[in-house]
Design a protein around this motif. Structure first.
Motif, short mmCIF file in Angstrom:
data_model
loop_
_atom_site.label_atom_id
_atom_site.label_comp_id
_atom_site.label_asym_id
_atom_site.label_seq_id
_atom_site.Cartn_x
_atom_site.Cartn_y
_atom_site.Cartn_z
N ILE A 95 0.85 -1.19 0.00
CA ILE A 95 0.00 0.00 0.00
C ILE A 95 0.88 1.24 0.00
N LYS A 96 0.67 2.10 -1.00
CA LYS A 96 1.47 3.32 -1.11
C LYS A 96 0.99 4.37 -0.11
N GLY A 97 1.94 5.06 0.49
CA GLY A 97 1.61 6.17 1.38
C GLY A 97 1.91 7.51 0.75
N LYS A 98 2.72 7.50 -0.30
CA LYS A 98 3.12 8.72 -0.99
C LYS A 98 2.84 8.56 -2.48
N ASP A 99 2.72 9.69 -3.14
CA ASP A 99 2.57 9.73 -4.59
C ASP A 99 1.40 8.88 -5.09
N THR A 100 0.31 8.89 -4.36
CA THR A 100 -0.88 8.17 -4.79
C THR A 100 -1.55 8.94 -5.93
N LYS A 101 -2.44 8.28 -6.65
CA LYS A 101 -3.12 8.95 -7.77
C LYS A 101 -3.90 10.18 -7.32
N PRO A 102 -4.67 10.11 -6.22
CA PRO A 102 -5.37 11.33 -5.78
C PRO A 102 -4.40 12.46 -5.42
N MET A 115 -1.34 12.92 -6.59
CA MET A 115 -0.72 13.43 -7.82
C MET A 115 -1.68 14.36 -8.57
N LYS A 116 -2.94 14.05 -8.55
CA LYS A 116 -3.94 14.90 -9.21
C LYS A 116 -3.95 16.30 -8.59
N ILE A 117 -3.94 16.37 -7.26
CA ILE A 117 -3.93 17.66 -6.56
C ILE A 117 -2.62 18.40 -6.85
N ARG A 118 -1.51 17.68 -6.79
CA ARG A 118 -0.22 18.31 -7.05
C ARG A 118 -0.16 18.93 -8.44
N VAL A 173 -4.04 14.54 1.68
CA VAL A 173 -4.94 13.85 0.77
C VAL A 173 -5.18 12.48 1.39
N HIS A 174 -6.37 12.29 1.97
CA HIS A 174 -6.67 11.08 2.73
C HIS A 174 -7.51 10.09 1.93
N GLY A 175 -7.14 8.82 2.04
CA GLY A 175 -7.96 7.75 1.50
C GLY A 175 -9.12 7.49 2.45
N CYS A 176 -10.30 7.34 1.91
CA CYS A 176 -11.50 7.19 2.74
C CYS A 176 -11.44 5.93 3.61
N PHE A 177 -10.89 4.84 3.08
CA PHE A 177 -10.80 3.61 3.86
C PHE A 177 -9.80 3.76 5.00
N TRP A 178 -8.59 4.17 4.70
CA TRP A 178 -7.52 4.19 5.70
C TRP A 178 -7.74 5.20 6.81
N HIS A 179 -8.57 6.19 6.57
CA HIS A 179 -8.80 7.24 7.57
C HIS A 179 -10.25 7.26 8.05
N MET A 180 -11.00 6.19 7.78
CA MET A 180 -12.36 5.99 8.26
C MET A 180 -13.28 7.18 7.98
N HIS A 181 -13.30 7.62 6.73
CA HIS A 181 -14.18 8.73 6.38
C HIS A 181 -15.62 8.25 6.34
N ASP A 182 -16.51 9.08 6.80
CA ASP A 182 -17.94 8.73 6.83
C ASP A 182 -18.55 8.97 5.45
N CYS A 183 -18.24 8.08 4.52
CA CYS A 183 -18.77 8.21 3.16
C CYS A 183 -19.04 6.82 2.59
N ASP A 184 -19.55 6.80 1.38
CA ASP A 184 -19.90 5.54 0.73
C ASP A 184 -18.68 4.69 0.38
N GLN A 185 -17.49 5.30 0.30
CA GLN A 185 -16.30 4.54 -0.07
C GLN A 185 -15.68 3.79 1.10
N LEU A 198 -12.45 13.04 -5.18
CA LEU A 198 -11.66 12.94 -6.40
C LEU A 198 -12.08 11.79 -7.31
N LYS A 199 -12.74 10.77 -6.74
CA LYS A 199 -13.16 9.65 -7.57
C LYS A 199 -14.41 8.99 -7.01
N GLY A 200 -15.05 8.23 -7.85
CA GLY A 200 -16.27 7.57 -7.43
C GLY A 200 -17.50 8.36 -7.82
#
Length: 139
Positions: free
Chosen positions: A4-11, A13-16, A50-62, A106-108
């Motif tokens: 699992i990447k912690g840096k340079d993820t697609k989301p 990179m899009k913001i950068r 830039v947080h992944g919804c799964f890894w940071h327990m975001h309250d969303c559909d993802q 950013l996606k979904g």
């Protein structure tokens, strides 16, 4: 989990790319700051996570809690969430402003347009608010 990447993820990179194309300059993953923010804009005394919804327990559909080994995942993801809160508090106390961009923006199916994300970031950079959360149109 080592893959699992912690840096340079697609989301990330899009913001950068979005900010760099608009002329904003930033530093990446500054180790001296709490939480090693994904982007640091010293000119604006601002950091962006830039947080992944799964890894940071975001309250969303993802975010979906795995059905197997739930106790492990609840402990791990709760620790991540608690660390996020501690890092954000420490950064704000040190005079930094914090932007959290969630993967669902950013996606979904609930994603925002690139213009909405960009305008929200730029408005926040030029405003006086300490923090902003950018998430998708879900829940």
């Amino acid at each position: 989990m080592a893959a699992i990447k912690g840096k340079d993820t697609k989301p990330e990179m899009k913001i950068r790319k979005m900010l760099h194309a608009a002329g904003f300059r930033y530093r990446l993953h500054v180790k001296d700051l709490p939480g090693k923010p994904d982007l640091v804009l010293p000119k604006y005394k601002a950091v962006i996570f830039v947080h992944g919804c799964f890894w940071h327990m975001h309250d969303c559909d993802q975010f979906k809690l795995p059905k197997s080994n739930q106790e492990f995942w609840i402990n791990k993801l709760s620790r991540n969430k608690k660390n996020d809160e501690l890092h954000q508090t420490a950064l704000i106390s040190a005079g930094w402003r914090v932007c959290t961009i969630w993967e669902c923006s950013l996606k979904g199916p609930a994603k925002l347009s690139d213009n909405q994300i960009y305008n929200t970031i730029v408005d926040w950079l030029y405003a006086a608010s300490n923090e902003v959360n950018i998430s998708g149109k879900c829940k």
